[in-house]
Write a protein that holds these residues in place. Structure first.
Motif, PDB file in Angstrom:
ATOM      1  N   HIS A  54       0.825  -1.209   0.000  1.00 36.53           N
ATOM      2  CA  HIS A  54       0.000   0.000   0.000  1.00 36.53           C
ATOM      3  C   HIS A  54       0.861   1.262   0.000  1.00 36.53           C
ATOM      4  O   HIS A  54       0.595   2.200  -0.759  1.00 36.53           O
ATOM      5  CB  HIS A  54      -0.933  -0.019   1.210  1.00 36.53           C
ATOM      6  CG  HIS A  54      -1.826   1.165   1.289  1.00 36.53           C
ATOM      7  ND1 HIS A  54      -2.848   1.386   0.394  1.00 36.53           N
ATOM      8  CD2 HIS A  54      -1.857   2.213   2.156  1.00 36.53           C
ATOM      9  CE1 HIS A  54      -3.464   2.510   0.706  1.00 36.53           C
ATOM     10  NE2 HIS A  54      -2.879   3.025   1.766  1.00 36.53           N
ATOM     11  N   THR A  55       1.906   1.293   0.830  1.00 33.02           N
ATOM     12  CA  THR A  55       2.754   2.484   0.872  1.00 33.02           C
ATOM     13  C   THR A  55       3.543   2.663  -0.421  1.00 33.02           C
ATOM     14  O   THR A  55       3.757   3.790  -0.865  1.00 33.02           O
ATOM     15  CB  THR A  55       3.733   2.431   2.060  1.00 33.02           C
ATOM     16  OG1 THR A  55       4.497   1.238   1.996  1.00 33.02           O
ATOM     17  CG2 THR A  55       3.003   2.494   3.372  1.00 33.02           C
ATOM     18  N   GLU A  56       3.951   1.570  -1.052  1.00 33.42           N
ATOM     19  CA  GLU A  56       4.659   1.684  -2.321  1.00 33.42           C
ATOM     20  C   GLU A  56       3.736   2.222  -3.416  1.00 33.42           C
ATOM     21  O   GLU A  56       4.158   3.022  -4.243  1.00 33.42           O
ATOM     22  CB  GLU A  56       5.224   0.329  -2.744  1.00 33.42           C
ATOM     23  CG  GLU A  56       6.484  -0.039  -2.035  1.00 33.42           C
ATOM     24  CD  GLU A  56       7.621   0.898  -2.366  1.00 33.42           C
ATOM     25  OE1 GLU A  56       7.979   1.065  -3.547  1.00 33.42           O
ATOM     26  OE2 GLU A  56       8.161   1.489  -1.422  1.00 33.42           O
ATOM     27  N   ARG A  97       1.121   4.194  -2.933  1.00 40.90           N
ATOM     28  CA  ARG A  97       0.911   5.617  -2.645  1.00 40.90           C
ATOM     29  C   ARG A  97       2.132   6.446  -3.031  1.00 40.90           C
ATOM     30  O   ARG A  97       2.019   7.534  -3.576  1.00 40.90           O
ATOM     31  CB  ARG A  97       0.600   5.816  -1.167  1.00 40.90           C
ATOM     32  CG  ARG A  97      -0.781   5.328  -0.806  1.00 40.90           C
ATOM     33  CD  ARG A  97      -1.095   5.600   0.630  1.00 40.90           C
ATOM     34  NE  ARG A  97      -1.170   7.025   0.858  1.00 40.90           N
ATOM     35  CZ  ARG A  97      -1.075   7.587   2.058  1.00 40.90           C
ATOM     36  NH1 ARG A  97      -0.903   6.831   3.123  1.00 40.90           N
ATOM     37  NH2 ARG A  97      -1.151   8.879   2.200  1.00 40.90           N
ATOM     38  N   ARG A  98       3.336   5.896  -2.757  1.00 41.93           N
ATOM     39  CA  ARG A  98       4.559   6.608  -3.102  1.00 41.93           C
ATOM     40  C   ARG A  98       4.670   6.768  -4.610  1.00 41.93           C
ATOM     41  O   ARG A  98       5.029   7.826  -5.114  1.00 41.93           O
ATOM     42  CB  ARG A  98       5.771   5.850  -2.578  1.00 41.93           C
ATOM     43  CG  ARG A  98       7.089   6.538  -2.849  1.00 41.93           C
ATOM     44  CD  ARG A  98       8.265   5.613  -2.661  1.00 41.93           C
ATOM     45  NE  ARG A  98       8.217   4.439  -3.496  1.00 41.93           N
ATOM     46  CZ  ARG A  98       8.579   4.406  -4.787  1.00 41.93           C
ATOM     47  NH1 ARG A  98       9.012   5.486  -5.376  1.00 41.93           N
ATOM     48  NH2 ARG A  98       8.496   3.300  -5.467  1.00 41.93           N
ATOM     49  N   GLY A 158       8.079  -0.889   2.304  1.00 38.37           N
ATOM     50  CA  GLY A 158       7.997  -0.986   0.849  1.00 38.37           C
ATOM     51  C   GLY A 158       9.159  -1.757   0.262  1.00 38.37           C
ATOM     52  O   GLY A 158       8.993  -2.578  -0.638  1.00 38.37           O
ATOM     53  N   SER A 178      10.180   3.394   1.652  1.00 33.71           N
ATOM     54  CA  SER A 178      10.161   3.084   3.075  1.00 33.71           C
ATOM     55  C   SER A 178      10.718   1.681   3.311  1.00 33.71           C
ATOM     56  O   SER A 178      10.914   0.902   2.384  1.00 33.71           O
ATOM     57  CB  SER A 178       8.735   3.165   3.605  1.00 33.71           C
ATOM     58  OG  SER A 178       7.953   2.151   3.015  1.00 33.71           O
TER      59      SER A 178
END
Length: 69
Positions: free
Chosen positions: A29-31, A33-34, A46, A43
């Motif tokens: 999810h963070t990848e 969004r990035r 990620g 992160s």
């Protein structure tokens, strides 16, 4: 007593599995969004999810540099 220990081990393993799966989902999810925001930095979660889910074969692995011994 053995049944209690077996249940305790089963709960521990199930919790560990769920925790690893949750960290993998958070990393994905963070990848995403990035990538949508256009940031270049990554992160730890990620990076870990990318490394775990990578599909490299032996042919694509970079060659190792030998130590100068």
């Amino acid at each position: 007593m053995i049944l209690f220990l077996a249940a305790l081990v089963a709960v521990f393993l199930a919790g560990s599995t769920c925790g690893i799966f949750a960290m993998l989902v958070i990393g994905i999810h963070t990848e995403e969004r990035r990538a949508l925001r256009g940031r270049a930095s990554s992160s730890r979660a990620g990076t870990a999810s990318r490394r775990l889910l990578s599909t490299r074969t032996c042919d694509e692995v970079p060659t190792r540099v030998t130590a100068g011994r």
